[in-house]
Structure formats: C-alpha cells, structure tokens
Motif scaffolding. Sequence first.
Motif, PDB file in Angstrom:
ATOM      1  N   ARG A 208      63.411  -4.254  35.650  1.00  0.00           N
ATOM      2  CA  ARG A 208      61.938  -4.643  35.850  1.00  0.00           C
ATOM      3  C   ARG A 208      61.431  -4.619  37.307  1.00  0.00           C
ATOM      4  NH1 ARG A 208      63.804  -8.858  32.435  1.00  0.00           N
ATOM      5  NH2 ARG A 208      63.907 -10.440  34.225  1.00  0.00           N
ATOM      6  N   VAL A 209      62.265  -4.865  38.255  1.00  0.00           N
ATOM      7  CA  VAL A 209      61.697  -4.778  39.630  1.00  0.00           C
ATOM      8  C   VAL A 209      61.469  -3.238  39.926  1.00  0.00           C
ATOM      9  CG1 VAL A 209      62.247  -5.002  41.982  1.00  0.00           C
ATOM     10  CG2 VAL A 209      62.630  -6.755  40.520  1.00  0.00           C
ATOM     11  N   TYR A 210      62.512  -2.285  39.411  1.00  0.00           N
ATOM     12  CA  TYR A 210      62.451  -0.671  39.641  1.00  0.00           C
ATOM     13  C   TYR A 210      61.224  -0.349  38.899  1.00  0.00           C
ATOM     14  CZ  TYR A 210      63.644   4.139  39.654  1.00  0.00           C
ATOM     15  OH  TYR A 210      63.517   5.452  39.696  1.00  0.00           O
ATOM     16  N   ALA A 211      61.038  -0.921  37.942  1.00  0.00           N
ATOM     17  CA  ALA A 211      59.790  -0.382  36.882  1.00  0.00           C
ATOM     18  C   ALA A 211      58.653  -0.550  37.881  1.00  0.00           C
ATOM     19  CB  ALA A 211      59.712  -0.759  35.422  1.00  0.00           C
ATOM     20  N   LEU A 212      58.490  -2.101  38.401  1.00  0.00           N
ATOM     21  CA  LEU A 212      57.248  -2.533  38.939  1.00  0.00           C
ATOM     22  C   LEU A 212      56.882  -1.786  40.407  1.00  0.00           C
ATOM     23  CD1 LEU A 212      57.522  -6.402  38.546  1.00  0.00           C
ATOM     24  CD2 LEU A 212      55.869  -4.614  37.568  1.00  0.00           C
ATOM     25  N   GLU A 213      58.114  -1.396  41.032  1.00  0.00           N
ATOM     26  CA  GLU A 213      58.185  -0.435  42.391  1.00  0.00           C
ATOM     27  C   GLU A 213      57.628   0.783  42.012  1.00  0.00           C
ATOM     28  OE1 GLU A 213      61.962  -0.643  44.103  1.00  0.00           O
ATOM     29  OE2 GLU A 213      61.751  -2.304  44.785  1.00  0.00           O
ATOM     30  N   GLU A 214      58.075   1.362  40.938  1.00  0.00           N
ATOM     31  CA  GLU A 214      57.728   2.692  40.597  1.00  0.00           C
ATOM     32  C   GLU A 214      55.974   2.733  39.923  1.00  0.00           C
ATOM     33  OE1 GLU A 214      59.404   5.679  40.747  1.00  0.00           O
ATOM     34  OE2 GLU A 214      60.782   4.603  41.576  1.00  0.00           O
ATOM     35  N   LYS A 215      55.654   1.709  39.583  1.00  0.00           N
ATOM     36  CA  LYS A 215      54.452   1.400  39.201  1.00  0.00           C
ATOM     37  C   LYS A 215      53.133   1.306  40.520  1.00  0.00           C
ATOM     38  CE  LYS A 215      54.717  -0.463  34.433  1.00  0.00           C
ATOM     39  NZ  LYS A 215      54.530  -1.553  33.515  1.00  0.00           N
ATOM     40  N   ALA A 216      54.151   0.583  41.384  1.00  0.00           N
ATOM     41  CA  ALA A 216      53.400   0.415  42.737  1.00  0.00           C
ATOM     42  C   ALA A 216      53.201   1.554  43.087  1.00  0.00           C
ATOM     43  CB  ALA A 216      54.007  -0.592  43.582  1.00  0.00           C
ATOM     44  N   LYS A 217      54.212   2.539  43.522  1.00  0.00           N
ATOM     45  CA  LYS A 217      54.371   3.927  44.221  1.00  0.00           C
ATOM     46  C   LYS A 217      53.187   4.684  43.533  1.00  0.00           C
ATOM     47  CE  LYS A 217      59.157   3.521  45.935  1.00  0.00           C
ATOM     48  NZ  LYS A 217      60.297   4.197  45.712  1.00  0.00           N
ATOM     49  N   ALA A 218      53.196   4.966  42.121  1.00  0.00           N
ATOM     50  CA  ALA A 218      52.377   5.489  41.419  1.00  0.00           C
ATOM     51  C   ALA A 218      50.957   5.207  41.810  1.00  0.00           C
ATOM     52  CB  ALA A 218      52.621   5.554  40.000  1.00  0.00           C
ATOM     53  N   LEU A 219      50.438   3.783  41.738  1.00  0.00           N
ATOM     54  CA  LEU A 219      49.257   3.442  42.192  1.00  0.00           C
ATOM     55  C   LEU A 219      48.847   3.671  43.668  1.00  0.00           C
ATOM     56  CD1 LEU A 219      49.116  -0.108  40.453  1.00  0.00           C
ATOM     57  CD2 LEU A 219      48.132   1.938  39.397  1.00  0.00           C
ATOM     58  N   GLU A 220      50.023   3.407  44.426  1.00  0.00           N
ATOM     59  CA  GLU A 220      49.588   3.924  45.903  1.00  0.00           C
ATOM     60  C   GLU A 220      49.241   5.484  45.845  1.00  0.00           C
ATOM     61  OE1 GLU A 220      52.956   2.600  48.122  1.00  0.00           O
ATOM     62  OE2 GLU A 220      52.130   0.458  48.182  1.00  0.00           O
ATOM     63  N   ALA A 221      50.179   6.245  45.391  1.00  0.00           N
ATOM     64  CA  ALA A 221      49.979   7.544  45.315  1.00  0.00           C
ATOM     65  C   ALA A 221      48.659   7.944  44.904  1.00  0.00           C
ATOM     66  CB  ALA A 221      50.981   8.339  44.553  1.00  0.00           C
ATOM     67  N   GLY A 222      48.351   7.335  43.636  1.00  0.00           N
ATOM     68  CA  GLY A 222      46.933   7.771  42.974  1.00  0.00           C
ATOM     69  C   GLY A 222      45.745   7.250  44.155  1.00  0.00           C
ATOM     70  N   LEU A 223      46.136   6.113  44.429  1.00  0.00           N
ATOM     71  CA  LEU A 223      44.914   5.739  45.468  1.00  0.00           C
ATOM     72  C   LEU A 223      44.766   6.487  46.878  1.00  0.00           C
ATOM     73  CD1 LEU A 223      42.887   3.601  46.127  1.00  0.00           C
ATOM     74  CD2 LEU A 223      44.527   2.172  47.233  1.00  0.00           C
ATOM     75  N   ALA A 224      46.122   6.934  47.283  1.00  0.00           N
ATOM     76  CA  ALA A 224      45.977   8.032  48.305  1.00  0.00           C
ATOM     77  C   ALA A 224      45.478   9.268  47.912  1.00  0.00           C
ATOM     78  CB  ALA A 224      47.252   7.965  49.007  1.00  0.00           C
ATOM     79  N   SER A 225      45.529   9.736  46.789  1.00  0.00           N
ATOM     80  CA  SER A 225      45.155  11.341  46.512  1.00  0.00           C
ATOM     81  C   SER A 225      43.529  11.023  46.039  1.00  0.00           C
ATOM     82  CB  SER A 225      46.040  11.340  45.214  1.00  0.00           C
ATOM     83  OG  SER A 225      45.743  10.848  44.174  1.00  0.00           O
ATOM     84  N   ARG A 226      43.108   9.861  46.076  1.00  0.00           N
ATOM     85  CA  ARG A 226      41.697   9.935  45.487  1.00  0.00           C
ATOM     86  C   ARG A 226      40.651  10.133  47.089  1.00  0.00           C
ATOM     87  NH1 ARG A 226      40.453   4.148  42.857  1.00  0.00           N
ATOM     88  NH2 ARG A 226      38.538   4.906  43.354  1.00  0.00           N
ATOM     89  N   ALA A 227      39.805  10.682  46.554  1.00  0.00           N
ATOM     90  CA  ALA A 227      38.679  11.175  47.709  1.00  0.00           C
ATOM     91  C   ALA A 227      38.020   9.990  48.267  1.00  0.00           C
ATOM     92  CB  ALA A 227      37.841  12.164  47.323  1.00  0.00           C
TER      93      ALA A 227
END
Length: 466
Positions: A208-227
């Motif tokens: 569960r922790v790994y899944a949450l970390e992956e989701k957080a990374k995906a959210l951060e990557a998505g946020l960083a990729s937004r203009a």
Amino acid sequence: MRREALLGLLLAASAAQAQTRDIPPGHWAEGAVRALIERGILVGYPDGTFKGERPLSRYQMAVALYRAYLTWTEEVLARVRKTLEEQGVAPERVAELYGRVADLLEVVPGVQKALEEHGVRLEALEKDLEEVRQALLAAMEAQGALKDLEGLKGALARLEGRLGEEENRLAQMEARVKALEAALSELSRKVEENEAARVKDAQATGKRVYALEEKAKALEAGLASRARAQVYAGVGEGGPFGGLALEWREARVDLGTDRVEASLEAGPVRVAYRSFGGREEALARYALFQGIRLVGELGAGDGRYYFGAAYVEHEPEGGLLPGVRARIGAGAGLVAGEPGRYFLEVQGGARLGPVDLALGYGRYWGLGAGDTPFSALSATLAYPGEGLAGRVRLAYAVPQEDIGLDRGLLVEAGAELPLSPFRVSLQAGYREGLLGEGVASHVDRYRFTTATGFYGRVRVSYEVRF
C-alpha cells in the motif's frame, strides 16, 4: 511363566524397533538407545520416531533418570527373592534350629564335666563335641542370617512402598511434562501464526505504501509537466512595470515591459535570450560530465559583439568535496571584428546550515569609452526556503581607468513570500556608482553609473496552472 516373559520381551523389542525407525543403521548409539527403550527408561515420540538430534530439556532428563532408578530397584528385589528361593531358606526352620542348638549349649558343659570327673575321655565323644561346636557355629551364623533376612524383608517392604509412591509421582510428573509439552506446542503454533500474520500485514502495508508513493510520484510528475503562467506587476527604479511569464517543463519565457527573457534546456544543452537595460544577447551552452563539469559557451550581443567562454564547475553533489560548489572560467569576444572584452571569473561557495554562502572575484578588460575595465569582489548569502526565501548581495568594483570614480559599491537585500494566491517579491538596496551583477554576462555585467543612493522594488505575481 516363561511364555509370558518371552511374550513381554518380544513386545518390548517390537516397541523399541517401532520407536527407533529414524535412527540410522550402524549409528554408534543405536544399541544403547534400543536397550534403554526396551527397559522403559527412554520413550520415543507418538509418531514412532526417536529424534536423536533434538535437545534434551531438564524435565525430560529428570524423567529418564527416575525411570532408570526404578528399573534398578526392581532388578535388585528380583535377584534377592530368586536367591532365597534357590537356597530353600525358610525363616521358621532357621528359628527352630536356633532353639535346639541353644538347649544343646546348656547341656554340653555339664556332660563334659561329669565325664572328666569319672575319667572318661573318648575320641568319639570329642569328635561328637567338635561336630556340636560346628553345629553351634552354624546355628549362630543362621541366627545372624535370620536377623539379616528379617531386616532385608522389612527393607524390601519399605522399598516396595516407596517404589509405589515414586511410581505415582513419576506418573504425575509425566502428566505435567506432557501438559507442558502440549502448552509449548500450542504456544509455538500461536507464535508462528502471529508471525505469519505480522509478515502478511507488513507485506500488505508495504504494498500500500509503495502504491501511494507511486501515485504521489505520478501526481508530482503530472503537476510538474503542466504549464504555468504568472501575471505580475510592480514598481521599481524605472517606474511601474508588468508582464507575463510562461513555464512548461524546461522552457521559460518572460515578457515584461522592462525586460524580455527566454530559455530552453534539453539535457546538457541550454539556449537563452535576454534583453534588459538597452542591451541584448543570445547564447548557447553545452556541459560535459557530472560532479565536475566542463562547460562551453558561445553567444552574440548587440553591436556586432560575438563571444565565447569556457568554465570548469564543481557541483555540490558528486564532486570531490561534497556540499562545495566552485566555478572558474575565462572568455573573450570580437567587437566589430576586433578582439576584446576579455574576462576572468572565479567563484566558490558552500552550504552553512540553512543558508548558502558564495564568494567571487572577476576581472574584465573593457574597450573603454563607456566599456570600462574593472576588477570586482562579490559575496552572496541566500536562504533558499520553500516558502519564504531571501538573499543578501554585496559587490565592490574598482575601475581600471580614470572615469571620475575610485570605486563602485552595491548592497542589496531581497525576499519572496507567498500570500496565497499571490507571491510578493521585495527588494531594497544602496548603490554608490555601481549597477549589474558579475563579469561574464553582456546584459548584466557590472557597469559604473553616476546614480548614488537607496532604491527599492516591489513585485506582485499571480500564478495560473493549465
């Protein structure tokens, strides 16, 4: 009786064979183990195995020793009974013989005396008396044996009573040992179940922790990729200003009323354009390696100015000295086809707790007539906070030609603070005939001015994410 004994031996041997099936044939302790099991001193496990490699507890050792003691006592009693039966010794017969010998002992002295008074001394009578003496000795010995026998019978009776008591205690101890073994087995089972459940829960929690970390990374990557876009406005030394700044990944554009900037990075390559204070330049930079980098730079500026520079940079991570950054570089240019505007730059810094300290030295060989050559020292203290950030800068420059100034001085402090949804930048300083920052940039290079006094700048920006 013999058939029953033979049958008992066969049953004991069969039980011993069944309880030693896991003993390797020819093992050095095989004979001893089988003999002890046949006598009942040792017993195997319910599954028919002996488990000779398993450690022996103190309780199990006590039970085995007690069984050995009882077995020895029973064998001693059996041997005593068998000896009495083989000798045919009856306690009643021994007591009768002892009484007759005692009567004879009382009569013999009187008879002997009478014979001596009458002068009678026959060899046959002496032989008979010798036999009587021997019989007397035998009777005396029989009397002692009778006493020993009676004592032995009493001791045997007491021993049999104690044997029964000890057998009862042994049975109780065996029951307690079995109960303890059962409790230990149950405890081991529960511990194993709890350990398995704990491991299972830990694995599930880790997933569960790994899944949450992956989701957080995906959210951060998505946020960083937004203009992102910033609309800003403010007032400074030159009056009011405003503009729009756009940023997407590694690309950035700032379109303002007082300046225009654009940059793009792609791995080791960086290209940029700047226009500020009546000067403009475009440059391209390429870096090699990590930790200790080699950087090459080519650019062009207004007034047919072309330049190139080379740097060696020590990064705070991956370099020879962790946490330390340093830079040394040199450059030269062509101005309207003529060589000039050489410069040399040395910088160094390190992290001191929550702040960064940087020191620098620069030497610039200008063309004169407004492009003044100079030497400069600088110091910067920065606090790179995620929320509140600040910087203090000090610069001191000495012109290398007569321009009517002996030196130039600049002291400046700035801060940025978030006031959601806005971000406010404040800047205040004091200058004494000096503008700019550094010696390498054509746009920002130090230059001397007649302006002296305090100044300030305020900027308010509003960020929008697409």
